[in-house]
Design a protein around this motif. Sequence first.
Motif, PDB file in Angstrom:
ATOM      1  N   LEU A  85       0.853  -1.184   0.000  1.00 48.03           N
ATOM      2  CA  LEU A  85       0.000   0.000   0.000  1.00 48.03           C
ATOM      3  C   LEU A  85       0.890   1.236   0.000  1.00 48.03           C
ATOM      4  O   LEU A  85       1.841   1.316   0.777  1.00 48.03           O
ATOM      5  N   ALA A  86       0.595   2.163  -0.872  1.00 45.99           N
ATOM      6  CA  ALA A  86       1.400   3.382  -0.994  1.00 45.99           C
ATOM      7  C   ALA A  86       1.223   4.263   0.231  1.00 45.99           C
ATOM      8  O   ALA A  86       0.126   4.352   0.795  1.00 45.99           O
ATOM      9  N   SER A  87       2.307   4.900   0.645  1.00 48.17           N
ATOM     10  CA  SER A  87       2.238   5.862   1.735  1.00 48.17           C
ATOM     11  C   SER A  87       1.492   7.102   1.251  1.00 48.17           C
ATOM     12  O   SER A  87       1.174   7.229   0.068  1.00 48.17           O
ATOM     13  N   LYS A  88       1.231   8.019   2.163  1.00 51.12           N
ATOM     14  CA  LYS A  88       0.497   9.227   1.810  1.00 51.12           C
ATOM     15  C   LYS A  88       1.242  10.025   0.735  1.00 51.12           C
ATOM     16  O   LYS A  88       0.658  10.464  -0.248  1.00 51.12           O
ATOM     17  N   LYS A  89       2.556  10.162   0.909  1.00 54.16           N
ATOM     18  CA  LYS A  89       3.384  10.910  -0.033  1.00 54.16           C
ATOM     19  C   LYS A  89       3.452  10.200  -1.387  1.00 54.16           C
ATOM     20  O   LYS A  89       3.316  10.831  -2.440  1.00 54.16           O
ATOM     21  N   LEU A  90       3.647   8.877  -1.360  1.00 54.69           N
ATOM     22  CA  LEU A  90       3.726   8.115  -2.599  1.00 54.69           C
ATOM     23  C   LEU A  90       2.379   8.092  -3.324  1.00 54.69           C
ATOM     24  O   LEU A  90       2.332   8.125  -4.552  1.00 54.69           O
ATOM     25  N   THR A  91       1.288   8.049  -2.568  1.00 56.72           N
ATOM     26  CA  THR A  91      -0.046   8.085  -3.178  1.00 56.72           C
ATOM     27  C   THR A  91      -0.223   9.352  -3.995  1.00 56.72           C
ATOM     28  O   THR A  91      -0.722   9.312  -5.123  1.00 56.72           O
ATOM     29  N   LYS A  92       0.206  10.490  -3.451  1.00 61.21           N
ATOM     30  CA  LYS A  92       0.096  11.753  -4.182  1.00 61.21           C
ATOM     31  C   LYS A  92       0.923  11.719  -5.465  1.00 61.21           C
ATOM     32  O   LYS A  92       0.466  12.162  -6.521  1.00 61.21           O
ATOM     33  N   LYS A  93       2.141  11.160  -5.391  1.00 66.01           N
ATOM     34  CA  LYS A  93       2.998  11.068  -6.576  1.00 66.01           C
ATOM     35  C   LYS A  93       2.376  10.158  -7.631  1.00 66.01           C
ATOM     36  O   LYS A  93       2.380  10.470  -8.820  1.00 66.01           O
ATOM     37  N   VAL A  94       1.859   9.023  -7.180  1.00 67.14           N
ATOM     38  CA  VAL A  94       1.268   8.050  -8.110  1.00 67.14           C
ATOM     39  C   VAL A  94       0.055   8.657  -8.806  1.00 67.14           C
ATOM     40  O   VAL A  94      -0.089   8.559 -10.034  1.00 67.14           O
TER      41      VAL A  94
ATOM     42  N   LEU B  81       8.211   4.613 -10.444  1.00 68.47           N
ATOM     43  CA  LEU B  81       8.546   3.242 -10.793  1.00 68.47           C
ATOM     44  C   LEU B  81       9.616   2.678  -9.860  1.00 68.47           C
ATOM     45  O   LEU B  81       9.504   1.538  -9.392  1.00 68.47           O
ATOM     46  N   ASP B  82      10.633   3.465  -9.564  1.00 72.66           N
ATOM     47  CA  ASP B  82      11.700   3.012  -8.669  1.00 72.66           C
ATOM     48  C   ASP B  82      11.171   2.733  -7.261  1.00 72.66           C
ATOM     49  O   ASP B  82      11.499   1.715  -6.648  1.00 72.66           O
ATOM     50  N   GLU B  83      10.332   3.645  -6.750  1.00 74.54           N
ATOM     51  CA  GLU B  83       9.776   3.457  -5.406  1.00 74.54           C
ATOM     52  C   GLU B  83       8.861   2.233  -5.352  1.00 74.54           C
ATOM     53  O   GLU B  83       8.883   1.472  -4.388  1.00 74.54           O
ATOM     54  N   VAL B  84       8.070   2.035  -6.395  1.00 80.26           N
ATOM     55  CA  VAL B  84       7.154   0.890  -6.442  1.00 80.26           C
ATOM     56  C   VAL B  84       7.935  -0.413  -6.536  1.00 80.26           C
ATOM     57  O   VAL B  84       7.609  -1.399  -5.875  1.00 80.26           O
ATOM     58  N   LYS B  85       9.013  -0.426  -7.343  1.00 83.89           N
ATOM     59  CA  LYS B  85       9.842  -1.630  -7.447  1.00 83.89           C
ATOM     60  C   LYS B  85      10.478  -1.971  -6.106  1.00 83.89           C
ATOM     61  O   LYS B  85      10.562  -3.148  -5.742  1.00 83.89           O
TER      62      LYS B  85
END
Length: 166
Positions: free
Chosen positions: A45-54, A152-156
């Motif tokens: 599950l994406a963090s709050k910050k990563l969710t915004k980026k995604v 992509l890097d963070e998700v990988k």
Amino acid sequence: MGKEKKDKTAKKEDTPATPGGGEDDTNTVSYETRVLACNAIAHPLASKKLTKKVLKTVKKAAKTKNVRRGVKEVVKALRKGQKGVVVIAGDISPVDVITHVPIMCEEADVSYIYVPSKEELGNAGSTKRATSCILVVQKEEVDYSDLYTEVLDEVKDLNKKLITTV
């Protein structure tokens, strides 16, 4: 009869909008509340910050039509061998609708991430309806390529951590 229609439309325009109602309803719910509504299988599950980026990446990709929306289109694209990042909503009910998508992503070596809200995912994908999953297609010559590679890097990294813990 024509007069009645005018009166009805005038009434609708005169009534004030209810607070918290309408399209802005998803913005009033906090990230933490949305996470509580997620399914048990929503990992990573994406963090709050990563969710915004995604969601920002999805929005920019949708403007250039580099997305596949919905389970049917995403599965079809994965079978055809398209690469990218699959974004899956974590609050889908029934969960059986999307349980096969992460397995297909792993078989096709495509990274995937869960976000808490299907409504936000739909809005980012430029649709009026909530969306269960979106594939952001990998393209090199686009204006959001820096943001895409960062996501992509963070998700990988998250997918690697998930595989090593299981």
